[in-house]
Design a protein around this motif. Structure first.
Motif, PDB file in Angstrom:
ATOM      1  N   ASP A 154     102.324  80.346  63.965  1.00  0.00           N
ATOM      2  CA  ASP A 154     100.563  80.640  63.667  1.00  0.00           C
ATOM      3  C   ASP A 154     100.522  80.452  62.326  1.00  0.00           C
ATOM      4  O   ASP A 154      99.674  79.422  62.408  1.00  0.00           O
ATOM      5  CB  ASP A 154     100.874  81.823  63.373  1.00  0.00           C
ATOM      6  N   VAL A 155     101.669  80.230  61.506  1.00  0.00           N
ATOM      7  CA  VAL A 155     101.124  79.165  60.323  1.00  0.00           C
ATOM      8  C   VAL A 155     101.231  78.515  60.196  1.00  0.00           C
ATOM      9  O   VAL A 155      99.723  77.538  59.567  1.00  0.00           O
ATOM     10  CB  VAL A 155     102.306  79.795  59.251  1.00  0.00           C
ATOM     11  N   TYR A 156     102.469  77.503  60.954  1.00  0.00           N
ATOM     12  CA  TYR A 156     101.901  75.714  61.103  1.00  0.00           C
ATOM     13  C   TYR A 156     100.608  75.368  61.446  1.00  0.00           C
ATOM     14  O   TYR A 156      99.645  74.154  61.457  1.00  0.00           O
ATOM     15  CB  TYR A 156     102.416  75.213  61.579  1.00  0.00           C
ATOM     16  N   ALA A 157     100.051  76.347  62.714  1.00  0.00           N
ATOM     17  CA  ALA A 157      98.995  75.803  64.012  1.00  0.00           C
ATOM     18  C   ALA A 157      97.397  76.076  62.517  1.00  0.00           C
ATOM     19  O   ALA A 157      96.656  75.528  62.944  1.00  0.00           O
ATOM     20  CB  ALA A 157      98.694  76.721  64.527  1.00  0.00           C
ATOM     21  N   ARG A 158      97.643  77.388  61.611  1.00  0.00           N
ATOM     22  CA  ARG A 158      96.761  77.466  61.028  1.00  0.00           C
ATOM     23  C   ARG A 158      96.362  76.052  59.569  1.00  0.00           C
ATOM     24  O   ARG A 158      95.589  75.353  59.018  1.00  0.00           O
ATOM     25  CB  ARG A 158      97.243  78.503  60.518  1.00  0.00           C
ATOM     26  N   ARG A 159      97.430  75.772  59.458  1.00  0.00           N
ATOM     27  CA  ARG A 159      97.645  74.675  57.897  1.00  0.00           C
ATOM     28  C   ARG A 159      97.411  73.728  58.602  1.00  0.00           C
ATOM     29  O   ARG A 159      96.494  73.328  58.476  1.00  0.00           O
ATOM     30  CB  ARG A 159      99.365  74.531  57.902  1.00  0.00           C
ATOM     31  N   ASN A 160      97.265  72.956  60.446  1.00  0.00           N
ATOM     32  CA  ASN A 160      97.323  71.681  60.429  1.00  0.00           C
ATOM     33  C   ASN A 160      95.957  72.010  60.947  1.00  0.00           C
ATOM     34  O   ASN A 160      95.355  70.501  60.646  1.00  0.00           O
ATOM     35  CB  ASN A 160      98.149  71.598  61.630  1.00  0.00           C
ATOM     36  N   LEU A 161      95.651  73.132  61.374  1.00  0.00           N
ATOM     37  CA  LEU A 161      93.300  72.739  61.555  1.00  0.00           C
ATOM     38  C   LEU A 161      93.314  72.733  60.318  1.00  0.00           C
ATOM     39  O   LEU A 161      92.113  71.497  60.712  1.00  0.00           O
ATOM     40  CB  LEU A 161      93.080  74.502  62.381  1.00  0.00           C
ATOM     41  N   GLN A 162      93.736  73.431  59.500  1.00  0.00           N
ATOM     42  CA  GLN A 162      92.616  73.367  58.156  1.00  0.00           C
ATOM     43  C   GLN A 162      92.992  72.366  57.786  1.00  0.00           C
ATOM     44  O   GLN A 162      92.324  71.115  57.280  1.00  0.00           O
ATOM     45  CB  GLN A 162      93.493  74.192  57.330  1.00  0.00           C
ATOM     46  N   GLY A 187      92.817  69.356  59.744  1.00  0.00           N
ATOM     47  CA  GLY A 187      91.985  68.499  60.039  1.00  0.00           C
ATOM     48  C   GLY A 187      92.331  68.199  61.504  1.00  0.00           C
ATOM     49  O   GLY A 187      91.628  66.736  62.385  1.00  0.00           O
ATOM     50  N   TYR A 188      93.081  68.534  61.932  1.00  0.00           N
ATOM     51  CA  TYR A 188      93.569  68.549  63.743  1.00  0.00           C
ATOM     52  C   TYR A 188      93.097  69.577  64.457  1.00  0.00           C
ATOM     53  O   TYR A 188      92.895  70.237  63.827  1.00  0.00           O
ATOM     54  CB  TYR A 188      95.415  69.179  63.732  1.00  0.00           C
ATOM     55  N   THR A 189      93.095  69.043  65.398  1.00  0.00           N
ATOM     56  CA  THR A 189      91.677  69.620  66.495  1.00  0.00           C
ATOM     57  C   THR A 189      92.316  70.165  67.720  1.00  0.00           C
ATOM     58  O   THR A 189      94.390  70.427  67.286  1.00  0.00           O
ATOM     59  CB  THR A 189      91.272  68.538  67.152  1.00  0.00           C
ATOM     60  N   ALA A 190      92.359  71.308  67.471  1.00  0.00           N
ATOM     61  CA  ALA A 190      93.152  72.446  69.022  1.00  0.00           C
ATOM     62  C   ALA A 190      93.322  71.730  69.797  1.00  0.00           C
ATOM     63  O   ALA A 190      95.048  72.041  70.386  1.00  0.00           O
ATOM     64  CB  ALA A 190      91.835  73.123  69.269  1.00  0.00           C
ATOM     65  N   LYS A 191      93.223  70.525  70.320  1.00  0.00           N
ATOM     66  CA  LYS A 191      93.186  70.280  71.637  1.00  0.00           C
ATOM     67  C   LYS A 191      94.838  69.647  71.146  1.00  0.00           C
ATOM     68  O   LYS A 191      95.529  69.279  71.758  1.00  0.00           O
ATOM     69  CB  LYS A 191      92.380  68.914  72.447  1.00  0.00           C
ATOM     70  N   GLU A 192      94.680  68.828  70.084  1.00  0.00           N
ATOM     71  CA  GLU A 192      95.842  68.215  69.422  1.00  0.00           C
ATOM     72  C   GLU A 192      97.199  69.077  69.284  1.00  0.00           C
ATOM     73  O   GLU A 192      97.980  68.321  69.385  1.00  0.00           O
ATOM     74  CB  GLU A 192      95.428  67.252  68.307  1.00  0.00           C
ATOM     75  N   LEU A 193      96.451  70.412  68.610  1.00  0.00           N
ATOM     76  CA  LEU A 193      97.716  71.512  68.015  1.00  0.00           C
ATOM     77  C   LEU A 193      97.838  72.215  70.352  1.00  0.00           C
ATOM     78  O   LEU A 193      99.369  72.797  69.965  1.00  0.00           O
ATOM     79  CB  LEU A 193      97.174  71.860  67.529  1.00  0.00           C
ATOM     80  N   ASN A 194      97.125  71.641  70.630  1.00  0.00           N
ATOM     81  CA  ASN A 194      98.363  72.514  72.298  1.00  0.00           C
ATOM     82  C   ASN A 194      96.921  74.070  71.843  1.00  0.00           C
ATOM     83  O   ASN A 194      97.905  74.841  72.367  1.00  0.00           O
ATOM     84  CB  ASN A 194      99.168  72.682  72.935  1.00  0.00           C
ATOM     85  N   LYS A 203      89.779  79.834  66.942  1.00  0.00           N
ATOM     86  CA  LYS A 203      88.912  80.996  66.734  1.00  0.00           C
ATOM     87  C   LYS A 203      89.129  81.619  65.864  1.00  0.00           C
ATOM     88  O   LYS A 203      88.983  82.215  64.776  1.00  0.00           O
ATOM     89  CB  LYS A 203      88.248  81.588  67.259  1.00  0.00           C
ATOM     90  N   LYS A 204      90.123  82.621  66.486  1.00  0.00           N
ATOM     91  CA  LYS A 204      90.985  83.672  65.444  1.00  0.00           C
ATOM     92  C   LYS A 204      91.858  82.717  63.979  1.00  0.00           C
ATOM     93  O   LYS A 204      92.048  83.121  62.925  1.00  0.00           O
ATOM     94  CB  LYS A 204      92.773  83.945  65.726  1.00  0.00           C
ATOM     95  N   TYR A 205      92.844  81.531  64.446  1.00  0.00           N
ATOM     96  CA  TYR A 205      92.944  80.833  63.186  1.00  0.00           C
ATOM     97  C   TYR A 205      91.953  80.447  62.800  1.00  0.00           C
ATOM     98  O   TYR A 205      92.392  80.542  61.234  1.00  0.00           O
ATOM     99  CB  TYR A 205      93.491  79.559  64.014  1.00  0.00           C
ATOM    100  N   ARG A 206      90.572  80.222  62.501  1.00  0.00           N
ATOM    101  CA  ARG A 206      89.831  79.482  62.242  1.00  0.00           C
ATOM    102  C   ARG A 206      89.580  80.964  60.627  1.00  0.00           C
ATOM    103  O   ARG A 206      89.365  80.666  59.865  1.00  0.00           O
ATOM    104  CB  ARG A 206      88.764  78.705  62.253  1.00  0.00           C
TER     105      ARG A 206
END
Length: 333
Positions: free
Chosen positions: A214-222, A224-231, A238-241
């Motif tokens: 969760d920590v890495y997913a949130r960081r990478n969304l922040q 600029g990575y897309t949800a699709k790229e992060l699967n 929406k929760k991570y954002r």
């Protein structure tokens, strides 16, 4: 120079022993032209297919004792280490350092298995084969990288690359239907053990990533990575954002609190300076006042002088009294 006899092979086809007796048909001694270890690190290690060992001299089998004495003097001892080397880390580097320093004059060849072999026998990798090859090329202990290395070492592979010894940790490595894929290498006297580095492995690193996903997913969304790229699913995105926004607000509040504390500290420092200066000025004022108006002060002396002047002005000295006889004499004259 000792040479291998034609029948000096084990059941696996790997040369098993040396013969010091001259063969029936002796070969003319040929100078070794084996590649030498890298002395400078201004470029990455080459691939094996770019710098194959084409030496035509007999590549006699060595014992570990001979290799540790630094023999043969006319060529380096060719040591082979293999692996997957996914997420290359310090444990990998330390193992290769041990393999490189096993003997006084070592040429370290490192075999890296392809994606197809690795996914078939071990599982999916984080880095693809090209990335893993490049990681090995930039390790200072590696002299040569062998791409698409075999899962199990064959006599043909050992002969092609003129390998003297195989370096690996001594834990039996069961794979591909074998209890220990290095068993035949050990039986041939070509295996040299290295020590594993505790506390670090590719599996440990992957476990950390999964644990803190969760920590890495949130960081990478922040970043600029897309949800699709992060699967990442729509709901999780929406929760991570939302969590990122909450963290930003917390950070702002924290910054305001820190700035407020800093402001209060500055006010306290200024107040302390003002109080200290006020005390100094007060002491100076009191001292000056006492010096001027104290019992022996300048004001008292000045007041006395002025009082004397005023008394003198109000009560001047009387005129002198003349003798009567002198008055009569002056009058008659």
């Amino acid at each position: 120079m000792p040479v291998l006899t034609t029948d000096a092979e084990s059941e696996t086809g790997i040369p098993k022993s040396l013969s010091n007796e001259p063969p029936s048909e002796t070969m003319e001694e040929i100078e070794h032209t084996c590649p030498q270890p890298r002395l400078t690190l201004t470029a990455p290690a080459p691939f094996a297919d770019e710098t194959s060992c084409l030496c035509q001299a007999p590549h006699e089998k060595l014992t570990i004792a001979q290799a540790r004495l630094g023999t043969p003097v006319d060529r380096p001892v060719r040591v082979y280490a293999d692996g997957i080397f996914d997420l290359f880390h310090s444990g990998h580097a330390r193992a290769l350092m041990q393999a490189k320093t096993l003997f006084p004059n070592s040429y370290l060849l490192v075999g890296v298995c392809s994606d197809d072999l690795t996914h078939k026998f071990k599982g999916f990798t984080v880095m693809n084969e090209a990335e893993r090859y490049e990681a090995l090329r930039h390790c200072r202990y590696v002299d040569e990288v062998i791409r698409d290395a075999p899962w199990t070492l064959t006599p043909e592979f050992l002969e092609k690359h003129k390998i003297d010894f195989v370096a690996h940790d001594d834990i039996p490595y069961s794979s591909a239907g074998s209890d220990d894929i290095y068993k035949h290498i050990k039986e041939a006297g070509m295996f040299v053990p290295t020590q594993r580095t505790e506390g670090i492995s590719t599996s440990d690193i992957i476990t950390r990533i999964v644990r803190d996903y969760d920590v890495y997913a949130r960081r990478n969304l922040q970043r600029g990575y897309t949800a699709k790229e992060l699967n990442v699913s729509f709901i999780n995105e929406k929760k991570y954002r939302f969590q990122n926004q909450v963290d930003k607000m917390k950070e702002k509040v924290k910054n305001v609190e820190e700035r407020s504390k800093e402001f209060v500290n500055r006010v306290e420092e200024k107040s302390h300076d003002l109080i200290q200066k006020w005390e100094e000025k007060s002491r100076e004022f009191i001292g000056n006042f006492l010096e001027l108006f104290g019992p022996d002060g300048a004001w008292k002396q000045m007041f006395q002088e002025r009082s004397n002047r005023m008394l003198h002005a109000l009560s001047p000295k009387q005129s002198p009294v003349h003798h009567p006889r002198k008055w009569l004499y002056l009058k008659s004259a």
